[in-house]
Design an enzyme around this catalytic site. Structure first.
Site, PDB file in Angstrom:
ATOM      1  N   ASP A   1      91.746  44.433  63.665  1.00 12.26           N
ATOM      2  CA  ASP A   1      90.692  43.483  63.314  1.00 12.26           C
ATOM      3  C   ASP A   1      91.224  42.690  62.123  1.00 12.26           C
ATOM      4  O   ASP A   1      91.432  43.256  61.045  1.00 12.26           O
ATOM      5  CB  ASP A   1      89.441  44.292  62.955  1.00 12.26           C
ATOM      6  CG  ASP A   1      88.351  43.456  62.286  1.00 12.26           C
ATOM      7  OD1 ASP A   1      88.558  42.258  62.050  1.00 12.26           O
ATOM      8  OD2 ASP A   1      87.297  44.036  61.993  1.00 12.26           O
TER       9      ASP A   1
ATOM     10  N   LYS B   1      77.860  50.324  63.782  1.00  8.71           N
ATOM     11  CA  LYS B   1      78.108  50.734  62.379  1.00  8.71           C
ATOM     12  C   LYS B   1      77.151  51.814  61.848  1.00  8.71           C
ATOM     13  O   LYS B   1      76.031  51.527  61.449  1.00  8.71           O
ATOM     14  CB  LYS B   1      78.039  49.513  61.462  1.00  8.71           C
ATOM     15  CG  LYS B   1      79.053  48.441  61.820  1.00  8.71           C
ATOM     16  CD  LYS B   1      78.996  47.280  60.840  1.00  8.71           C
ATOM     17  CE  LYS B   1      79.988  46.181  61.194  1.00  8.71           C
ATOM     18  NZ  LYS B   1      79.715  45.466  62.426  1.00  8.71           N
TER      19      LYS B   1
ATOM     20  N   ASP C   1      88.549  37.565  66.346  1.00 12.41           N
ATOM     21  CA  ASP C   1      89.298  38.113  65.210  1.00 12.41           C
ATOM     22  C   ASP C   1      90.016  39.413  65.541  1.00 12.41           C
ATOM     23  O   ASP C   1      90.228  40.239  64.661  1.00 12.41           O
ATOM     24  CB  ASP C   1      88.365  38.307  64.003  1.00 12.41           C
ATOM     25  CG  ASP C   1      87.109  39.088  64.345  1.00 12.41           C
ATOM     26  OD1 ASP C   1      86.987  39.563  65.488  1.00 12.41           O
ATOM     27  OD2 ASP C   1      86.240  39.223  63.464  1.00 12.41           O
TER      28      ASP C   1
HETATM   29  P1  GTP Z   1      82.545  38.510  58.555  1.00 16.61           P
HETATM   30  O1  GTP Z   1      81.468  37.629  57.970  1.00 16.61           O
HETATM   31  O2  GTP Z   1      83.680  38.659  57.620  1.00 16.61           O
HETATM   32  O3  GTP Z   1      82.039  39.803  59.107  1.00 16.61           O
HETATM   33  O4  GTP Z   1      83.180  37.708  59.794  1.00 16.61           O
HETATM   34  P2  GTP Z   1      82.511  36.968  61.041  1.00 16.61           P
HETATM   35  O5  GTP Z   1      81.584  35.902  60.572  1.00 16.61           O
HETATM   36  O6  GTP Z   1      83.628  36.489  61.895  1.00 16.61           O
HETATM   37  O7  GTP Z   1      81.651  38.085  61.754  1.00 16.61           O
HETATM   38  P3  GTP Z   1      82.150  39.222  62.753  1.00 16.61           P
HETATM   39  O8  GTP Z   1      83.492  39.712  62.323  1.00 16.61           O
HETATM   40  O9  GTP Z   1      81.069  40.205  62.889  1.00 16.61           O
HETATM   41  O10 GTP Z   1      82.260  38.424  64.108  1.00 16.61           O
HETATM   42  C1  GTP Z   1      82.929  38.880  65.242  1.00 16.61           C
HETATM   43  C2  GTP Z   1      83.326  37.673  66.072  1.00 16.61           C
HETATM   44  O11 GTP Z   1      82.167  36.960  66.512  1.00 16.61           O
HETATM   45  C3  GTP Z   1      84.173  36.678  65.308  1.00 16.61           C
HETATM   46  O12 GTP Z   1      85.161  36.187  66.173  1.00 16.61           O
HETATM   47  C4  GTP Z   1      83.198  35.590  64.910  1.00 16.61           C
HETATM   48  O13 GTP Z   1      83.803  34.290  64.841  1.00 16.61           O
HETATM   49  C5  GTP Z   1      82.209  35.621  66.057  1.00 16.61           C
HETATM   50  N1  GTP Z   1      80.858  35.267  65.622  1.00 16.61           N
HETATM   51  C6  GTP Z   1      80.098  35.898  64.684  1.00 16.61           C
HETATM   52  N2  GTP Z   1      78.909  35.299  64.561  1.00 16.61           N
HETATM   53  C7  GTP Z   1      78.897  34.260  65.453  1.00 16.61           C
HETATM   54  C8  GTP Z   1      77.949  33.255  65.810  1.00 16.61           C
HETATM   55  O14 GTP Z   1      76.842  33.174  65.269  1.00 16.61           O
HETATM   56  N3  GTP Z   1      78.311  32.369  66.792  1.00 16.61           N
HETATM   57  C9  GTP Z   1      79.525  32.413  67.396  1.00 16.61           C
HETATM   58  N4  GTP Z   1      79.809  31.498  68.334  1.00 16.61           N
HETATM   59  N5  GTP Z   1      80.454  33.337  67.077  1.00 16.61           N
HETATM   60  C10 GTP Z   1      80.140  34.248  66.124  1.00 16.61           C
END
Ligand code: GTP
Length: 323
Positions: A219, A161, A110
């Site tokens: 982001d 954070k 992201d």
């Molecule tokens: P929010 O729920 O809005 O915070 O978004 P998010 O679910 O994408 O979480 P976050 O922004 O913290 O994740 C950062 C990156 O890691 C993103 O590209 C997510 O797709 C990826 N990500 C987060 N959790 C996982 C997971 O459990 N498995 C995988 N494969 N990718 C993850």
């Protein structure tokens, strides 16, 4: 020294709800293509031959679009987590599919950035680092992973954070791991790379370096950021090989029908089969495929879902409708 990549695309994207109810964040359209395409092109442009997509939430939606990667000049494989393993667990799981390589570039799914990936790889090799984090400087670091650097650019501390950030340098979401370091992450367990892996590695004196690059960074995890990313790509504030030669004011699909007197500006995207009736003003917005916009509407910095219908005369300001 051969380099492969892992792209983390398994998150639920809760900050983007309701846009992510049917579509995972990395598959949402940004500048006319799924966001992930911008990152895959960035990896291919840096000469990376193979990328594994670490998927979980709505994992079945990626392969039909990206296939084996031939179209993008990079080999694409898909790792699926039946239940989400977190960022660290996702990296460990995806690494099982990697071909032999010396180091692995790991992209958060992201982040839109103009950072110099080749420069980061060069820096990693020069320092013989175990891990190199791409860092950027922000005014308010509270919502991010905060990093303190030593004089030689080695990471002194990493704190996820916090209310009183220790610096304004943040983890910008692109890491280079030496291949064997990934094997230190436990298999088939939920692990956070930010909260567990990085602090643990620092505690065991691993060589973790920070590569500071202050070029464009965003982001895209909120609706406002997603629509800004799209407009910035269209107006040429940031370049992507997925939207080549784009420094215009808008991107309008040839299959869209635009009525007379419409003004479409500030990086707006009008996707396929959209109908916009006469005298509409659309600025900095994304209109999803097949949407119908009645006459005399004003749509500013907003996203209209694919297939949505907007009645004549509506004013839509920083809003996200039809999801
Ligand atoms: P929010 O729920 O809005 O915070 O978004 P998010 O679910 O994408 O979480 P976050 O922004 O913290 O994740 C950062 C990156 O890691 C993103 O590209 C997510 O797709 C990826 N990500 C987060 N959790 C996982 C997971 O459990 N498995 C995988 N494969 N990718 C993850």
């Amino acid at each position: 020294m051969s380099t492969s990549a892992i792209l983390l695309v398994g998150g639920m994207g809760t900050r983007l709800l309701p846009l992510t109810l049917k579509t995972p964040k990395p598959m949402l359209q940004v500048a006319g293509v799924p966001f992930t395409e911008h990152q895959i092109r960035k990896a291919a442009d840096a000469g990376i031959a193979e990328i594994v997509l670490a998927t979980s939430y709505k994992s079945e939606l990626f392969e039909p679009y990206f296939g084996n990667g031939e179209r993008f000049g990079i080999k694409i494989k898909y790792a699926v987590e039946k239940s989400a393993l977190g960022t660290g667990g996702g990296i460990r799981n995806a690494a099982n599919l990697l071909a032999d390589c010396d180091q692995v570039v790991i992209f958060n799914g992201d982040v839109l950035s103009g950072h110099n990936l080749a420069g980061q790889l060069e820096f990693h090799k020069k320092n013989q680092a175990d891990i190199t984090l791409y860092l950027t400087q922000v005014e308010d670091a509270r919502a991010y992973g905060c990093v303190e650097l030593l004089e030689n650019k080695q990471v002194k501390s990493f704190l996820e954070k916090m209310e009183n950030p220790i610096s304004n340098l943040i983890n910008a979401g692109c890491y280079i791991f030496n291949r064997q370091i990934i094997d230190q992450i436990p298999q088939d367990k939920v692990v956070s790379v930010e909260r567990e892996t990085f602090p643990n590695l620092l505690a065991t004196n691993a060589k973790v370096f920070g590569y500071l690059d202050n070029s464009y960074w965003l982001d895209i995890g909120t609706p406002a950021a997603l629509v800004k990313a799209s407009a910035d790509l269209i107006t040429g504030v940031i370049h992507s090989s997925a939207t080549p030669n784009h420094a215009g004011d808008n991107l309008i699909s040839p299959s869209a029908k635009i009525g007379s007197g419409c003004v479409i500006s500030n990086g707006s995207v009008i996707e396929t089969e959209v109908v916009v009736e006469s005298n509409c003003q659309i600025s900095g917005s994304i209109i999803g495929s097949g949407a119908k916009i009645g006459s005399n509407c004003k749509i500013i910095d907003s996203i209209i879902a694919p297939g949505a219908q907007i009645q004549a005369g509506m004013v839509v300001l920083t809003n996200y409708l039809g999801f």
